[in-house]
Scaffold this active site. Structure first.
Site, PDB file in Angstrom:
ATOM      1  CG  MET A  77       9.428  -4.997  19.621  1.00  0.00           C
ATOM      2  SD  MET A  77       9.380  -3.448  18.706  1.00  0.00           S
ATOM      3  CE  MET A  77      10.254  -3.804  17.208  1.00  0.00           C
ATOM      4  CB  CYS A  78       3.885  -4.363  17.699  1.00  0.00           C
ATOM      5  SG  CYS A  78       3.568  -6.111  17.899  1.00  0.00           S
ATOM      6  N   GLY A  79       4.915  -1.845  16.487  1.00  0.00           N
ATOM      7  CA  GLY A  79       4.651  -0.427  16.581  1.00  0.00           C
ATOM      8  C   GLY A  79       3.160  -0.266  16.775  1.00  0.00           C
TER       9      GLY A  79
ATOM     10  CG  HIS B 286       2.455  -0.448  12.115  1.00  0.00           C
ATOM     11  ND1 HIS B 286       2.177  -0.188  10.797  1.00  0.00           N
ATOM     12  CD2 HIS B 286       1.754   0.466  12.839  1.00  0.00           C
ATOM     13  CE1 HIS B 286       1.362   0.849  10.722  1.00  0.00           C
ATOM     14  NE2 HIS B 286       1.090   1.265  11.952  1.00  0.00           N
TER      15      HIS B 286
ATOM     16  CG  ASN C 145       5.803  -2.994  21.501  1.00  0.00           C
ATOM     17  OD1 ASN C 145       6.403  -3.963  21.065  1.00  0.00           O
ATOM     18  ND2 ASN C 145       6.411  -1.844  21.765  1.00  0.00           N
TER      19      ASN C 145
END
Length: 630
Positions: A1-3, A55, A79
């Protein structure tokens, strides 16, 4: 999972940095605490500039910082999770796998085919350098957040981001509609000095003639929310993505379906009533099919993550136990109980499972009256008998309905698997802390949604997924913070199996045909009503939300059944809604929880009673719109 974030400016005179504020960067970093990188692409001869920011929350395979680039100077931000449809090896990272496939695509058709194949939640941003295309979008259900913001003052600039920062300008953020994927021809836009989005909608493979209708309705809906200087069009080839689930079965039986439980009344619902349904061979077969497909969905979501098996929990030095990698938003209701039971099948036996149970403080004057009416919290006497002896006196002001049913659910799970460590995390929230954290964190995450219901659900999910509370071990109450990076949630069950009270109202007015229409609408709007918000909320803790009931195979199975096989709203609450799910829970050995009536999170946790109980759920929430003076 990411930003993930991308800022595009159609003028090299206005840098993308004007869009990329510190508060936006901070919000993105909270989602991806393990790695942060930026990349700027400036194409001077065509007068456009792109900033890419990634991120990372590391969950599977080797740590893979983003943005990714290839030899063609293309850029990829991802993401998502590939759970099926495209092979990802045990030691592989799905971001790298997806980018490898994208780099091999030679046409728009190839790109659309790739995203049609992916099963799992995703949002993405892909800069195809060779053609000056910027692609972006969300999965069919919108399980991952992606927002956009347009700025005409900066020469038609665009910002795409997993999460926003509150904007005090006229350039408001909106959720990118999950109706399809989008492409911007940056070269053409820079030359024409206009911003044009090409839209590729989802459509069912079996309905070749429906593409025009699907596109036109989606196009109109999206266009009305765009600024006047942004246009939306369809590709000349009218290409589309293939919907990853089968269409909803809208069959209505010609005669009423016979029931073995027609004599059930609200006062006589028992677990034995479910047992009589399971005596039917046809019903038992459907129940087993549901268990199989849902079990596989849970398996994918609890095993596809990195496990550093050598580490112990660091939260409580006196408790040298292994740490939990998976947590469940847990009320003790049928949805969370079924997820917990199936997770127990697949998570290593020595690994704890965190059950996150949130409660908001009951007002002092209502505690005494609530204790007198405690029997009203339950539809079954069997549940009540267990609960009186489990209430922790020190926390009596947090004995809300979901806390009571949660403790009862814990007892059921401990009976099914007494060797598992079940960490029942009691998360207690005072009014003071609610107000403080809403102002500091939550309102930014709920935005751009703004209703009373968004506030209630957003706050409840934020505190629950943070996982800070107490656990009771051998009679001792100790502070605890969940270490789990994956949070399972039961959203999607009510929408597909007629679990909400509005479904009963609809059925009484319009029968099964009206109920079919309502259920079809539920999944169509779940991205804009729930999932983007919940992804932003849970992701704020550096954790990933996973939704077993929205697994593509689960949805396809449930969509293939007529509504009369999934629910029977002629039966009372606690059995008729989500009937098929209750039968599956009974088959798996659950007892009292199988006949608990649906109770919405905002009422079960009692957040709806804390501040203004006279508000309507659909009202705009002034508490979300307030601006801090700090």
């Amino acid at each position: 999972m990411c930003g993930i974030c991308c800022v595009v400016s159609l003028s090299v005179q206005h840098t993308t940095g004007g869009f990329f504020k510190d508060d936006l960067l901070c919000n993105l970093r909270r989602r991806g605490p393990n790695s942060s990188q930026h990349l700027i692409k400036t194409v001077s001869d065509l007068s456009y500039q792109c900033l890419f920011s990634g991120h990372i929350l590391h969950l599977r395979g080797l740590m893979t910082p983003q943005p990714l680039t290839d030899i063609d100077n293309s850029v990829f931000l991802w993401n998502g999770e590939v759970f099926n449809g495209i092979h990802v090896g045990t030691a592989e990272n799905d971001t790298e796998v997806m980018f490898h496939h994208l780099s091999s695509c030679s046409s728009e058709t190839d790109i659309l085919s790739l995203f049609s194949s992916v099963q799992g939640p995703w949002s993405f941003i892909y800069y195809q350098a060779s053609r000056h295309y910027l692609w972006f979008g969300r999965d069919y259900f919108g399980r991952r957040s992606l927002l956009w913001q347009f700025n005409n003052e900066l020469d038609r600039a665009l910002c795409l981001s997993s999460v926003s920062a509150l904007s005090e300008s006229d350039n408001q953020w909106q959720e990118v509609p999950a109706s399809g994927v989008y492409k911007i021809d940056l070269k053409a836009c820079a030359i024409s000095e206009s911003l044009v989005l090409t839209f590729y909608p989802w459509k069912y493979q079996s309905r070749e003639n429906a593409i025009e209708e699907t596109f036109l309705s989606g196009l109109d809906q999206i266009s009305k929310d765009l600024p006047a200087y942004v246009s939306l069009t369809m590709s000349e080839s009218k290409l589309s993505l293939i919907t990853p689930v089968v269409p909803l079965n809208r069959t209505v039986p010609e005669t009423s379906v016979d029931s073995h439980c027609r004599n059930i009344t609200n006062s006589t619902v028992t677990v034995e009533d479910l047992h009589r349904f399971l005596a039917e061979e046809h019903k038992k077969k459907l129940v087993q099919q549901l268990i199989d497909v849902l079990s596989e969905a849970v398996k994918r979501r609890v095993l596809y993550l990195f496990r550093d098996t050598g580490q112990l929990t660091g939260e409580i030095p006196s408790m040298p136990t292994k740490k939990a990698h998976v947590a469940i938003l847990f009320s003790g209701g049928i949805d969370s109980m079924l997820i917990a039971t199936l997770a127990d099948r697949h998570i290593p036996s020595e690994e704890p499972i965190d059950l996150l149970n949130v409660a908001f403080m009951i007002k002092e004057q209502t505690i005494q009256s609530k204790q007198k009416k405690q029997h009203e919290l339950h539809s079954c006497q069997e549940c009540c008998k267990k609960l009186d002896t489990t209430i922790v006196d020190n926390f009596s002001c947090f004995n809300v309905p979901d806390r009571i049913t949660g403790r009862a659910g814990l007892e059921e799970l401990e009976t099914i698997n007494p060797s598992r460590t079940w960490n029942f995390v009691e998360i207690n929230v005072t009014l003071e802390e609610l107000k403080r954290m809403r102002q500091q964190r939550i309102r930014h995450l709920v935005y751009p949604l703004d209703t009373v219901l968004d506030d209630s659900i957003g706050c409840a999910v934020w505190f629950a997924s943070r996982g800070e509370g107490f656990i009771t071990t051998q009679g001792d109450v100790k502070p605890y913070k969940s270490s789990a990076k994956v949070v399972l949630t039961g959203i999607g069950a009510d929408e597909q199996l007629a679990g909400y009270s509005r479904h009963r109202v609809c059925f009484k007015k319009y029968g099964l045909e009206g109920l079919n229409k309502e259920l079809g609408m539920e999944l169509a709007r779940i991205s804009s009503r729930n999932l983007g918000r919940d992804d932003r909320i849970i992701g704020d803790h550096g954790k990933e939300a996973r939704f077993p009931f929205l697994d593509e195979d689960v949805v396809s199975f449930l969509n293939s059944l007529p509504v009369s096989e999934k629910a029977d709203l002629t039966l009372p609450r606690g059995i008729g809604e989500k009937l098929l799910l209750r039968l599956a829970a009974k088959e798996l050995g659950l007892t009292a929880s199988t006949i608990l009536p649906k109770r919405a999170m905002q009422f079960g946790s009692r957040i709806a009673k804390m501040e203004n109980s006279k508000e309507k759920a659909s009202d705009k929430c002034s508490r979300l719109q307030s601006v801090s003076v700090d």
